[in-house]
Write a protein that holds these residues in place. Structure first.
Motif, PDB file in Angstrom:
ATOM      1  N   PRO A 195       0.795  -1.231   0.000  1.00 53.01           N
ATOM      2  CA  PRO A 195       0.000   0.000   0.000  1.00 53.01           C
ATOM      3  C   PRO A 195       0.826   1.279   0.000  1.00 53.01           C
ATOM      4  CG  PRO A 195      -0.949  -1.591   1.518  1.00 53.01           C
ATOM      5  CD  PRO A 195       0.372  -2.153   1.075  1.00 53.01           C
ATOM      6  N   LEU A 199      -2.480   3.375  -4.494  1.00 52.08           N
ATOM      7  CA  LEU A 199      -3.562   2.487  -4.916  1.00 52.08           C
ATOM      8  C   LEU A 199      -3.563   2.203  -6.413  1.00 52.08           C
ATOM      9  CD1 LEU A 199      -6.518   3.965  -2.813  1.00 52.08           C
ATOM     10  CD2 LEU A 199      -5.098   1.988  -2.277  1.00 52.08           C
ATOM     11  N   TYR A 202      -2.610  -1.438  -8.280  1.00 52.62           N
ATOM     12  CA  TYR A 202      -2.198  -2.523  -7.384  1.00 52.62           C
ATOM     13  C   TYR A 202      -2.799  -3.867  -7.785  1.00 52.62           C
ATOM     14  CZ  TYR A 202      -6.590  -2.919  -4.682  1.00 52.62           C
ATOM     15  OH  TYR A 202      -7.881  -3.153  -4.288  1.00 52.62           O
ATOM     16  N   LYS A 203      -3.979  -3.846  -8.418  1.00 56.34           N
ATOM     17  CA  LYS A 203      -4.638  -5.102  -8.796  1.00 56.34           C
ATOM     18  C   LYS A 203      -3.949  -5.810  -9.962  1.00 56.34           C
ATOM     19  CE  LYS A 203      -9.293  -3.942  -7.175  1.00 56.34           C
ATOM     20  NZ  LYS A 203     -10.712  -3.786  -7.562  1.00 56.34           N
ATOM     21  N   TYR A 210      -1.540  -6.761   1.594  1.00 56.24           N
ATOM     22  CA  TYR A 210      -2.511  -5.889   2.267  1.00 56.24           C
ATOM     23  C   TYR A 210      -1.991  -5.499   3.649  1.00 56.24           C
ATOM     24  CZ  TYR A 210      -5.732  -7.077  -1.483  1.00 56.24           C
ATOM     25  OH  TYR A 210      -6.317  -7.221  -2.719  1.00 56.24           O
ATOM     26  N   TYR A 215      -5.755  -1.824   1.191  1.00 59.09           N
ATOM     27  CA  TYR A 215      -6.235  -0.953   0.113  1.00 59.09           C
ATOM     28  C   TYR A 215      -7.710  -0.616   0.308  1.00 59.09           C
ATOM     29  CZ  TYR A 215      -1.960  -2.742  -1.985  1.00 59.09           C
ATOM     30  OH  TYR A 215      -0.655  -3.079  -2.216  1.00 59.09           O
ATOM     31  N   GLU A 217      -9.606   1.946   1.266  1.00 58.13           N
ATOM     32  CA  GLU A 217     -10.243   3.215   0.913  1.00 58.13           C
ATOM     33  C   GLU A 217     -11.452   3.477   1.825  1.00 58.13           C
ATOM     34  OE1 GLU A 217      -9.914   4.288  -3.506  1.00 58.13           O
ATOM     35  OE2 GLU A 217     -10.144   2.111  -3.538  1.00 58.13           O
ATOM     36  N   ARG A 222      -9.696  -3.835   6.463  1.00 62.47           N
ATOM     37  CA  ARG A 222      -8.896  -4.389   5.376  1.00 62.47           C
ATOM     38  C   ARG A 222      -9.325  -5.808   5.023  1.00 62.47           C
ATOM     39  NH1 ARG A 222      -3.030  -6.812   6.996  1.00 62.47           N
ATOM     40  NH2 ARG A 222      -3.617  -7.777   8.961  1.00 62.47           N
ATOM     41  N   LYS A 225     -11.996  -5.679   2.431  1.00 61.82           N
ATOM     42  CA  LYS A 225     -11.444  -5.349   1.111  1.00 61.82           C
ATOM     43  C   LYS A 225     -10.662  -6.518   0.543  1.00 61.82           C
ATOM     44  CE  LYS A 225     -10.177  -2.843  -2.396  1.00 61.82           C
ATOM     45  NZ  LYS A 225     -11.093  -2.738  -3.557  1.00 61.82           N
TER      46      LYS A 225
END
Length: 282
Positions: A195, A199, A202-203, A210, A215, A217, A222, A225
């Motif tokens: 992180p 952002l 990152y995918k 993580y 990530y 937001e 977490r 997410k």
């Protein structure tokens, strides 16, 4: 050549279960066994609340034992996802005499930790690259027998620093590399996408870490997410029932966290928090 993927996962956090499943899928692809420590082999007394440290971090020392059986070990934290499209890291980084890790020192100044561990275990020169001190993140470590990373490591030394140094396990492993003059190479960020890099994109990484707040937001935790992303990445192999179960488990984990804070019934908390996060309640 015998290869293994190693992680530590104690407890019923749904993130850990998903992580291990992603590791197992990757292990099948690259021909590596998956080894999960669900108990500790080293009993450190960690009691300094200042650094929010865990005795579990000492388990990284167990790689020394695994390297008696395996030629190469890929250590991965259980708050990572190895994506289905991940490249074969064993092939991309093939030197057996080298330790491969991600240099977070380019992005975060960690000189305070280096100075502290030096004062406890003895002075060591920490290398400088691009005007920043090298400091590796230990969430991903690729190491072979020949590298001798843990040749002079000990739980006794780790005990000396675990209540005095932030990120004691990580800082100690860095210290070992520089003290014992271990060959090292900084891996590409795609194999430990953190992180602290932001952002954007990152995918697209291979190993998504993580760490910290992850990530998330606007998502409140977490783990929520993490599971959302995991179910998205593995949508082609997960059934609808499996996806629903994962999301239910992550929501329940979030409610357990709120219950520890408030002491209120989970059913009430779920109803209240569901009003604020209806898209995440399962």
């Amino acid at each position: 050549m015998k290869k293994a993927i190693f992680t530590l996962a104690i407890g019923d956090n749904p993130m850990y279960k998903a992580a291990v499943e992603s590791f197992e899928a990757y292990g099948e692809k690259v021909g590596a066994d998956v080894i999960v420590s669900d108990e500790l082999h080293y009993k450190l007394k960690v009691n300094n609340k200042k650094y929010d440290a865990s005795p579990a971090w000492s388990e990284k020392l167990y790689m020394a034992e695994l390297l008696k059986k395996y030629d190469r070990i890929l250590y991965i934290d259980a708050d990572m996802i190895i994506a289905p499209w991940a490249e074969n890291i064993f092939e991309e980084y093939s030197s057996l005499n080298t330790v491969y890790m991600f240099n977070e020192g380019c992005y975060k100044n960690r000189t305070e930790h280096a100075k502290k561990i030096n004062s406890i275990l003895g002075e060591v020169d920490w290398p400088i690259e691009s005007n920043e001190m090298v400091y590796f993140n230990s969430g991903m470590i690729l190491v072979s027998k020949e590298a001798n990373l843990f040749k002079n490591a000990s739980a006794e030394e780790m005990q000396k620093v675990c209540n005095e140094v932030k990120f004691y396990d990580q800082t100690y492993i860095n210290y070992l590399i520089f003290r014992d003059k271990i060959d090292y190479v900084c891996i590409d960020k795609k194999f430990n996408r953190m992180p602290l890099l932001g952002l954007d994109g990152y995918k697209d990484a291979s190993f998504i870490h993580y760490a910290g707040r992850g990530y998330r937001e606007k998502i409140p935790m977490r783990e929520l997410k993490y599971i959302i992303d995991y179910c998205d990445f593995f949508a082609e192999t997960l059934s609808e029932e499996e996806i629903l179960k994962y999301k239910q488990q992550s929501w329940h984990w979030y409610m357990l966290k709120q219950q520890r804070k408030t002491k209120l019934p989970i059913a009430l908390l779920s109803a209240v928090f569901g009003l604020f996060h209806p898209q995440h309640k399962y």
